[in-house]
Design an enzyme around this catalytic site. Structure first.
Site, mmCIF file in Angstrom:
data_model
loop_
_atom_site.group_PDB
_atom_site.id
_atom_site.type_symbol
_atom_site.label_atom_id
_atom_site.label_comp_id
_atom_site.label_asym_id
_atom_site.label_seq_id
_atom_site.Cartn_x
_atom_site.Cartn_y
_atom_site.Cartn_z
ATOM 1 N N LYS A 157 0.825 -1.064 -0.185
ATOM 2 C CA LYS A 157 0.114 -0.293 -0.137
ATOM 3 C C LYS A 157 0.879 1.105 0.000
ATOM 4 C CE LYS A 157 -2.897 2.809 3.069
ATOM 5 N NZ LYS A 157 -3.676 2.914 4.297
ATOM 6 N N ASP A 159 0.768 5.017 0.342
ATOM 7 C CA ASP A 159 -0.106 6.154 0.607
ATOM 8 C C ASP A 159 0.446 7.332 0.063
ATOM 9 O OD1 ASP A 159 -2.109 7.150 2.218
ATOM 10 O OD2 ASP A 159 -1.637 6.521 4.270
ATOM 11 N N ARG A 217 -7.174 3.424 -3.385
ATOM 12 C CA ARG A 217 -7.718 3.771 -2.260
ATOM 13 C C ARG A 217 -8.616 5.037 -2.628
ATOM 14 N NH1 ARG A 217 -7.894 3.626 3.180
ATOM 15 N NH2 ARG A 217 -8.996 5.569 3.123
ATOM 16 N N ASP A 221 -10.637 7.078 5.133
ATOM 17 C CA ASP A 221 -10.387 6.034 5.995
ATOM 18 C C ASP A 221 -11.847 5.827 6.755
ATOM 19 O OD1 ASP A 221 -7.683 5.455 5.749
ATOM 20 O OD2 ASP A 221 -7.199 6.533 7.691
#
Ligand SMILES: *[C@@H]1O[C@H](CO)[C@@H](O)[C@H](O)[C@H]1NC(C)=O
Ligand SMILES: *[C@@H]1O[C@H](CO)[C@@H](O)[C@H](O)[C@H]1NC(C)=O
Length: 260
Positions: A157, A159, A217, A221
Site C-alpha cells: 500500500k 499512501d 484507495r 479511512d
C-alpha cells in the site's frame, strides 16, 4: 521500420504478455490501521504494531477459515519502520523495521505468514514522509521496491501523505515500474485518488492503471462506527456510474479498509 526494431518490439510485446496477471479478483485480507493505528507503546496491555500482532492475525486468518475463504493478505500499515517520526532520510538509506518491535526481522515474519498460506502486505508513502512521519519512498522507489522484494513482500500500500499531489503522476508510476522490475510479484495498492477530492467521476483511473496500480484507495479511512461505514456506502452509491466503469480484473476500487 528497420527489421531489428520490429523484432525488438515483438520481443517487448511478448515479455509484457508473459507478465503474471496480478489481482484478477479484488485482493482481500486484514490490515492493522483501523484497530491498532500507530500504537508503538508495547508496554500497554493492548496490542501494538509489532511482529506478535501480525503473527497472531496470520494464525487467526488461517485457523478460523478466512484464508480458505480468500481473505489472504495480512497487511502492516504505518509505523513499522525503525527510527522516530520526523527523521530525515539520507541518500541511499535503506528502510528497516523497528528491531525492538520486529525482533525476528521482516524475512522471518514473511516466512511465518507464507507458511500459513497467507500473503505479506506492507506500507509506504509516495511522499517525503509517511502519514505518521516515518521515512517515505518518494525518490527511493527503486531501492524500496528491491528491499520489499528481498523481504518476501506480496502487496504494497503506497499512501499519499507529504506530497502536494502534483508528484503523484510521476511518483506512482515510478514505484509501479520499480515493483515490476523487483523480481517479485507484488500487488500494488495506490492511495492516489484518496488525496484528490470527492468527485469519483474525475479521477485518473486509466493513468493509475498504467502506473501499475492493481487497486486504489478512492476515499476516506473507515472509522470504528456505523456512521462512518454508512457515509462510505453513501459515497459509493452516489458515485456508482464512475466507479463501475473504472473497475475490472487487475484494477479495483478500494472503498476503505474495514477489518476482515
Ligand atoms: C522502536 O520503537 C520503539 C517504540 O516502540 C522506540 O522507542 C524505539 O526507539 C524504536 N527503535 C528503533 C531502533 O527505531
Ligand atoms: C450522497 O448524495 C446525497 C444526495 O445528493 C447527499 O445528500 C449526500 O450527502 C451524499 N452522500 C455522500 C457521502 O456524499
Amino acid at each position: 521500420m528497420p527489421h531489428s526494431l520490429a523484432s525488438m518490439l515483438l520481443l517487448l510485446a511478448s515479455a509484457a504478455a508473459q507478465k503474471p496477471q496480478l489481482a484478477q479478483t479484488p485482493p482481500m485480507g486484514w490490515m492493522s490501521w483501523q484497530a491498532f493505528r500507530c500504537e508503538v507503546d508495547c508496554a500497554k496491555p493492548d496490542a501494538c504494531i509489532n511482529e506478535r500482532l501480525y503473527k497472531e492475525m496470520a494464525d487467526r486468518l488461517r485457523d478460523d477459515g478466512y484464508v480458505a475463504a480468500g481473505y489472504r493478505t495480512i497487511s502492516i500499515d504505518d509505523c513499522w519502520e525503525a527510527g522516530v517520526p520526523g527523521m530525515l532520510r539520507r541518500p541511499g538509506e535503506q528502510l528497516m523495521m523497528n528491531a525492538t518491535r520486529f525482533s525476528s526481522g521482516p524475512k522471518s515474519l514473511a516466512d511465518y505468514i507464507h507458511a500459513r498460506g497467507a500473503k505479506f502486505g506492507i506500507y509506504s508513502d509516495e511522499g517525503t514522509k509517511t502519514c505518521q512521519g516515518y521515512y517515505g519512498s518518494e525518490g527511493y522507489e527503486d531501492l524500496d521496491a528491491k528491499t520489499f522484494a528481498a523481504w518476501g513482500v506480496d502487496y504494497l500500500k503506497l499512501d499519499g501523505c507529504n506530497n502536494d499531489a502534483k508528484g503523484f503522476a510521476t511518483g506512482y508510476p515510478a514505484m509501479g515500474r520499480a515493483l515490476q522490475q523487483s523480481g517479485r510479484d507484488i500487488v500494488y495498492s495506490c492511495s492516489w485518488p484518496a488525496y484528490i477530492g470527492d468527485d469519483e467521476s474525475v479521477k485518473p483511473y486509466d493513468a493509475m492503471s498504467e502506473a501499475g496500480c492493481h487497486l486504489w484507495r478512492n476515499w476516506h479511512d473507515v472509522q470504528c462506527e456505523w456512521s462512518s461505514v454508512r457515509t462510505i456506502m453513501n459515497h459509493w452509491g452516489n458515485n456508482t456510474a464512475a466507479l463501475e466503469k473504472a473497475a475490472g480484473p487487475g484494477r479495483w476500487n478500494d472503498p476503505a479498509r474495514p477489518r476482515a
